[in-house]
Design a protein around this motif. Structure first.
Motif, mmCIF file in Angstrom:
data_model
loop_
_atom_site.group_PDB
_atom_site.id
_atom_site.type_symbol
_atom_site.label_atom_id
_atom_site.label_comp_id
_atom_site.label_asym_id
_atom_site.label_seq_id
_atom_site.Cartn_x
_atom_site.Cartn_y
_atom_site.Cartn_z
ATOM 1 N N GLU A 9 0.806 -1.220 0.000
ATOM 2 C CA GLU A 9 0.000 0.000 0.000
ATOM 3 C C GLU A 9 0.844 1.279 0.000
ATOM 4 O OE1 GLU A 9 -0.517 -2.404 2.444
ATOM 5 O OE2 GLU A 9 -2.120 -3.392 1.296
ATOM 6 N N GLU A 10 2.135 1.157 0.124
ATOM 7 C CA GLU A 10 3.005 2.317 0.315
ATOM 8 C C GLU A 10 2.940 3.292 -0.863
ATOM 9 O OE1 GLU A 10 7.370 2.433 2.061
ATOM 10 O OE2 GLU A 10 7.365 1.619 0.021
ATOM 11 N N LEU A 11 2.941 4.604 -0.544
ATOM 12 C CA LEU A 11 3.020 5.638 -1.568
ATOM 13 C C LEU A 11 4.470 5.953 -1.918
ATOM 14 C CD1 LEU A 11 0.329 8.113 -0.161
ATOM 15 C CD2 LEU A 11 0.045 6.438 -1.998
ATOM 16 N N VAL A 37 -5.338 5.366 6.347
ATOM 17 C CA VAL A 37 -5.959 4.130 5.879
ATOM 18 C C VAL A 37 -5.125 2.955 6.388
ATOM 19 C CG1 VAL A 37 -6.615 2.753 3.874
ATOM 20 C CG2 VAL A 37 -6.833 5.257 3.814
ATOM 21 N N GLY A 38 -5.760 2.019 7.070
ATOM 22 C CA GLY A 38 -5.059 0.836 7.540
ATOM 23 C C GLY A 38 -4.575 0.966 8.967
ATOM 24 N N SER A 80 -5.968 8.202 12.692
ATOM 25 C CA SER A 80 -5.938 6.766 12.437
ATOM 26 C C SER A 80 -7.106 6.419 11.528
ATOM 27 C CB SER A 80 -6.036 5.987 13.752
ATOM 28 O OG SER A 80 -7.266 6.271 14.401
ATOM 29 N N ALA A 81 -7.183 5.145 11.183
ATOM 30 C CA ALA A 81 -8.252 4.718 10.284
ATOM 31 C C ALA A 81 -9.626 4.961 10.875
ATOM 32 C CB ALA A 81 -8.073 3.243 9.927
ATOM 33 N N ASP A 82 -9.741 5.007 12.216
ATOM 34 C CA ASP A 82 -11.035 5.239 12.845
ATOM 35 C C ASP A 82 -11.160 6.661 13.413
ATOM 36 O OD1 ASP A 82 -9.091 3.705 14.732
ATOM 37 O OD2 ASP A 82 -10.391 4.815 16.103
ATOM 38 N N ARG A 83 -10.177 7.519 13.099
ATOM 39 C CA ARG A 83 -10.200 8.880 13.635
ATOM 40 C C ARG A 83 -9.524 9.787 12.618
ATOM 41 N NH1 ARG A 83 -9.532 10.871 19.412
ATOM 42 N NH2 ARG A 83 -9.068 13.077 19.188
ATOM 43 N N GLU A 84 -10.274 10.740 12.046
ATOM 44 C CA GLU A 84 -9.726 11.559 10.968
ATOM 45 C C GLU A 84 -8.700 12.568 11.466
ATOM 46 O OE1 GLU A 84 -12.545 13.370 8.438
ATOM 47 O OE2 GLU A 84 -13.538 11.496 7.886
#
Length: 572
Positions: free
Chosen positions: A190-192, A339-340, A516-520
């Protein structure tokens, strides 16, 4: 008047304004030392203490160490004296340093980007077993910390580490400390961007450079190209987070001035886009701004976050560009929502078809024996690379896809779980009173017991929660375990029990978190007046507040959102 050096009091009618009190900013006030610590660093460059260790202290023993070296310059080589056993937390603030310290050291091995070969891991394991009574902790700065180290053994430890490309240089001290990097840099599907070349260039050019070895305080760096934003970028002095510029392509967004301790501040976006090849130059520029403009008069105000709070991001960017880079950085976009999973626990695909396996020790505590066994497991399956994470976890890279479950089982037999229960996965703890001279309460053993009990008690509840609940346990107000950014953050202090006695306990912070994925967005936790728990009541409290959250949450509402809106009584 320079706005970075405000007057101590407003001018009164009929009186001339008082001259601003100098803050020790080299570029404003000159370099004359304003306190003993600054004098010590100018009297003898801190990095030069290595020669005395090798030629004098290792031969003549602990008693021969000069006090300014013992409690100052040795830090630049990763050495802190540890706490003398048997001194309770109530005496932490009452005793002088020489009364608190033992004749042994904590040794911090610097691991930039958390990247280790299995050969390096074996050497660290050997140092642990031969010189540190088997101790080893994975810190939340991607370092490995050991204890019980004797000054007599330090030259041999350096020799072993440096023979395999490791060192303790500037692992502590008023200097650029370890550079956090994505634990899965260069391998994640998934790395950019892979920031490894930039981390290595910074390390090669400037770690150990005398020109950057006298900063106002410590300087913490982080670089990630992973979409989970896995380097806690909001609480570092400088961070680079991968973004895709609509015109310039992939690069990094620049954050500056984050930090926790007793005065928490989240980093500021400068709004500047940094191309990958420009990262080292921009990093060097920001460090120089801190060196030349950072506050040195009071150590409690000497972190970069205080300069950012006074200047603001616009002025900081202007000074960086005009005085250090001599060019304008392009504007750039902010990172998207993460994401992730940023801790990388579990089995995940690599871009080459192999897998990486992330595992959770209990609150980062391992041992020399366990580290050597991890190297054995990795090599038995063809891997030669292990990574440490900023979440006190370990990751084995390059595992063949059809052998991943074998690695999971073998690491599990060492007490390192790839599929841990909730609190085993999310709980972190600092060193605590066992070894730390600043600590007031015990942390590692307390957190270990809490993890076992909470995962047993809340097994039913865990399955119903929409997102993790992160528990961080700290032994003092300095927040090495990042208490303000946890769902439940516990700050060690003495509290009053039901019988009116002073016992170890914690002030409670609730609802903090990093992106985090669950916290913008990142945010700091709230405190409730008078909300404290004893160490003995810790498990009961967490059990109670998590069950209330589970009962009262609105749909997929996270613990942090609930904690910030809940009535105070619900949080007790």
């Amino acid at each position: 008047m320079n706005p970075a050096a405000p007057t101590d009091a407003p001018a009164r009618a009929g009186r001339p304004a008082r001259a601003p009190r100098p803050n020790g900013q080299w570029a404003v006030d000159g370099t004359a030392p304003l306190n003993h610590n600054e004098q010590m660093k100018q009297d003898d460059p801190a990095l030069d203490v290595r020669r005395r260790v090798e030629e004098v202290y290792a031969k003549e023993g602990f008693a021969s160490i000069d006090p300014d070296d013992l409690r100052g310059r040795l830090r630049w080589w990763g050495l802190y004296t540890q706490r003398r056993p048997g001194i309770d937390g109530g005496r932490t603030a009452q005793l002088e340093p020489h009364e608190l310290e033992d004749e042994f050291f904590m040794l911090r091995v610097r691991v930039d980007g958390g990247a280790l070969t299995t050969e390096q891991l074996r050497v660290v394991a050997g140092v642990s077993t031969d010189f540190a009574r088997g101790t080893a902790d994975v810190s939340d700065r991607q370092n490995i910390q050991m204890h019980w180290v004797r000054i007599e053994d330090v030259p041999e430890i350096w020799r072993r580490l440096e023979a395999v490309g490791l060192w303790t240089t500037e692992a502590c001290g008023d200097c650029p400390r370890v550079i956090l990097g994505s634990p899965v840099a260069g391998v994640s599907a998934e790395e950019l961007l892979d920031p490894t070349p930039q981390i290595e260039e910074i390390q090669r050019r400037w770690i150990g450079d005398p020109e950057l070895a006298n900063l106002p305080r410590k300087f913490k760096s982080a670089i990630t190209g992973h979409p989970s934003q896995d380097v806690v970028h909001e609480i570092n002095d400088i961070s680079f987070v991968a973004v895709d510029h609509p015109e310039l392509g992939l690069g990094y967004d620049l954050f500056v001035g984050g930090g926790l301790s007793t005065t928490a501040r989240l980093a500021s976006r400068l709004g500047a886009f940094v191309r990958p090849e420009e990262v080292p130059e921009v990093w060097h520029g920001v460090v120089q701004v801190f060196r030349d403009y950072g506050y040195r008069r009071l150590r409690t105000k000497a972190r970069l976050k205080f300069l950012l709070a006074d200047w603001g991001p616009e002025r900081f960017r202007q000074v960086l560009q005009e005085e250090y880079l001599h060019r304008v950085l392009p504007d750039g976009p902010a990172p998207g929502a993460p994401v992730g999973d940023a801790d990388h626990v579990g089995v995940h695909p690599q871009k080459d078809g192999r897998r990486y396996v992330g595992v959770a020790p209990v609150v980062g505590r391992v041992s020399g024996e366990v580290l050597a066994a991890v190297a054995d497991v990795a090599e038995a399956h063809g891997s030669r690379r292990v990574r440490l994470t900023p979440h006190q976890k370990l990751v084995v890279l390059d595992v063949p896809a059809d052998e991943a479950e074998d690695v999971v089982a073998e690491l599990g037999a060492l007490g390192l779980q790839a599929r841990p229960n909730l609190f085993r996965r999310t709980t972190m703890a600092c060193t605590g009173i066992e070894f730390c001279k600043l600590a007031i309460v015990e942390t590692k053993a307390t957190a270990t017991r809490a993890v076992a009990e909470l995962d047993a008690r809340l097994a039913d509840v865990q399955k119903t929660l929409p997102s993790p609940v992160r528990l961080h346990v700290n032994g003092c107000p300095n927040s090495c375990a990042r208490i303000q950014t946890a769902d439940i953050g516990l700050k060690g202090q003495l509290v009053t029990d039901d019988d009116g006695g002073q016992v170890p306990g914690f002030q409670v912070h609730l609802g903090g978190g990093l992106a985090s994925a669950d916290r913008e967005e990142a945010g700091l936790g709230r405190t409730v007046r008078g909300l404290k728990v004893t160490a003995d009541d810790l498990v009961d409290y967490v059990d109670r507040v998590v069950r209330r959250y589970a009962d009262e949450r609105d749909g997929d509402e996270t613990f942090a959102v609930w904690a910030h809106r809940a009535d105070e009584e619900a949080l007790r």
